[in-house]
Design a protein around this motif. Structure first.
Motif, PDB file in Angstrom:
ATOM      1  N   VAL A  68      37.059  37.781  27.793  1.00 17.57           N
ATOM      2  CA  VAL A  68      38.437  37.460  28.177  1.00 17.57           C
ATOM      3  C   VAL A  68      38.944  38.494  29.170  1.00 17.57           C
ATOM      4  CG1 VAL A  68      38.961  36.274  26.026  1.00 17.57           C
ATOM      5  CG2 VAL A  68      39.343  38.709  26.184  1.00 17.57           C
ATOM      6  N   PRO A  69      39.830  38.096  30.079  1.00 19.21           N
ATOM      7  CA  PRO A  69      40.363  39.058  31.048  1.00 19.21           C
ATOM      8  C   PRO A  69      41.317  40.043  30.366  1.00 19.21           C
ATOM      9  CG  PRO A  69      41.427  36.941  31.311  1.00 19.21           C
ATOM     10  CD  PRO A  69      40.348  36.753  30.311  1.00 19.21           C
ATOM     11  N   PRO A  70      41.403  41.252  30.887  1.00 22.37           N
ATOM     12  CA  PRO A  70      42.319  42.239  30.309  1.00 22.37           C
ATOM     13  C   PRO A  70      43.780  41.874  30.619  1.00 22.37           C
ATOM     14  CG  PRO A  70      41.261  43.141  32.248  1.00 22.37           C
ATOM     15  CD  PRO A  70      40.627  41.802  31.991  1.00 22.37           C
ATOM     16  N   GLU A  71      44.694  42.560  29.945  1.00 25.32           N
ATOM     17  CA  GLU A  71      46.122  42.284  30.121  1.00 25.32           C
ATOM     18  C   GLU A  71      46.634  42.690  31.499  1.00 25.32           C
ATOM     19  OE1 GLU A  71      48.414  40.779  28.132  1.00 25.32           O
ATOM     20  OE2 GLU A  71      46.752  40.215  26.850  1.00 25.32           O
ATOM     21  N   GLY A  72      46.214  43.828  31.982  1.00 25.63           N
ATOM     22  CA  GLY A  72      46.751  44.347  33.241  1.00 25.63           C
ATOM     23  C   GLY A  72      45.977  43.862  34.462  1.00 25.63           C
ATOM     24  N   ALA A  76      38.697  43.171  41.866  1.00 25.08           N
ATOM     25  CA  ALA A  76      37.981  41.936  42.190  1.00 25.08           C
ATOM     26  C   ALA A  76      36.530  42.013  41.717  1.00 25.08           C
ATOM     27  CB  ALA A  76      38.049  41.674  43.692  1.00 25.08           C
ATOM     28  N   ALA A  77      35.939  43.209  41.797  1.00 21.24           N
ATOM     29  CA  ALA A  77      34.544  43.358  41.360  1.00 21.24           C
ATOM     30  C   ALA A  77      34.437  43.142  39.846  1.00 21.24           C
ATOM     31  CB  ALA A  77      34.026  44.743  41.742  1.00 21.24           C
ATOM     32  N   ASP A  78      35.439  43.638  39.092  1.00 26.82           N
ATOM     33  CA  ASP A  78      35.422  43.434  37.643  1.00 26.82           C
ATOM     34  C   ASP A  78      35.574  41.957  37.308  1.00 26.82           C
ATOM     35  OD1 ASP A  78      35.151  46.139  37.240  1.00 26.82           O
ATOM     36  OD2 ASP A  78      37.317  46.469  37.013  1.00 26.82           O
ATOM     37  N   THR A  79      36.428  41.266  38.061  1.00 29.42           N
ATOM     38  CA  THR A  79      36.610  39.825  37.835  1.00 29.42           C
ATOM     39  C   THR A  79      35.313  39.074  38.119  1.00 29.42           C
ATOM     40  OG1 THR A  79      38.932  40.011  38.483  1.00 29.42           O
ATOM     41  CG2 THR A  79      37.979  37.818  38.501  1.00 29.42           C
ATOM     42  N   ALA A  80      34.642  39.447  39.209  1.00 30.86           N
ATOM     43  CA  ALA A  80      33.396  38.778  39.568  1.00 30.86           C
ATOM     44  C   ALA A  80      32.331  39.021  38.504  1.00 30.86           C
ATOM     45  CB  ALA A  80      32.915  39.273  40.929  1.00 30.86           C
ATOM     46  N   ARG A  81      32.243  40.266  37.984  1.00 29.91           N
ATOM     47  CA  ARG A  81      31.254  40.565  36.942  1.00 29.91           C
ATOM     48  C   ARG A  81      31.568  39.786  35.663  1.00 29.91           C
ATOM     49  NH1 ARG A  81      31.044  45.715  39.310  1.00 29.91           N
ATOM     50  NH2 ARG A  81      32.846  46.458  38.154  1.00 29.91           N
ATOM     51  N   ARG A  82      32.845  39.722  35.292  1.00 29.95           N
ATOM     52  CA  ARG A  82      33.230  38.981  34.084  1.00 29.95           C
ATOM     53  C   ARG A  82      32.913  37.502  34.234  1.00 29.95           C
ATOM     54  NH1 ARG A  82      37.704  36.348  33.434  1.00 29.95           N
ATOM     55  NH2 ARG A  82      38.850  37.559  34.963  1.00 29.95           N
TER      56      ARG A  82
END
Length: 110
Positions: A68-72, A76-82
């Protein structure tokens, strides 16, 4: 435009004949069970088989969990990895379900 005639007599006649023939057919079939061969009696009297055990891939215990995505805010790299982790988990889950369906149907998985 088609006009409704309101005449339902032909359909009612068919249902009337069916209502008369159904009890007659049931009476005829009621007498058919008297001369059953011993082989058929053994099949009829046999216990029902237990359902087959489903393959291990059908169990939901080992299914991958979604990230699940974090609250804050996130990079973009973290989103792509997730998103890549979630896609990989979904593909793994879809593969397990294909194996599960093939096992339940008694065929080789694709």
């Amino acid at each position: 435009m088609r006009q409704a005639t309101g005449n339902r007599q032909p359909a009612a006649g068919v249902w009337g004949v069916a209502r008369c023939l159904l009890p007659a057919a049931l009476l005829l079939l009621a007498g058919c069970g008297k001369d059953i061969s011993p082989e058929w009696q053994a099949i009829i009297a046999s216990e029902p088989m237990a359902p087959p055990t489903p393959p291990g891939e059908c169990r939901e215990k080992g299914d991958p969990k979604w990230t699940v995505p974090p609250e804050g805010d996130e990079l973009a790299a973290d989103t792509a990895r997730r998103e890549q982790r979630n896609k990989t988990a979904f593909r793994e889950l879809a593969g397990r379900r294909r194996v599960c369906a093939a096992g339940l149907e008694g065929r080789e998985p694709k």
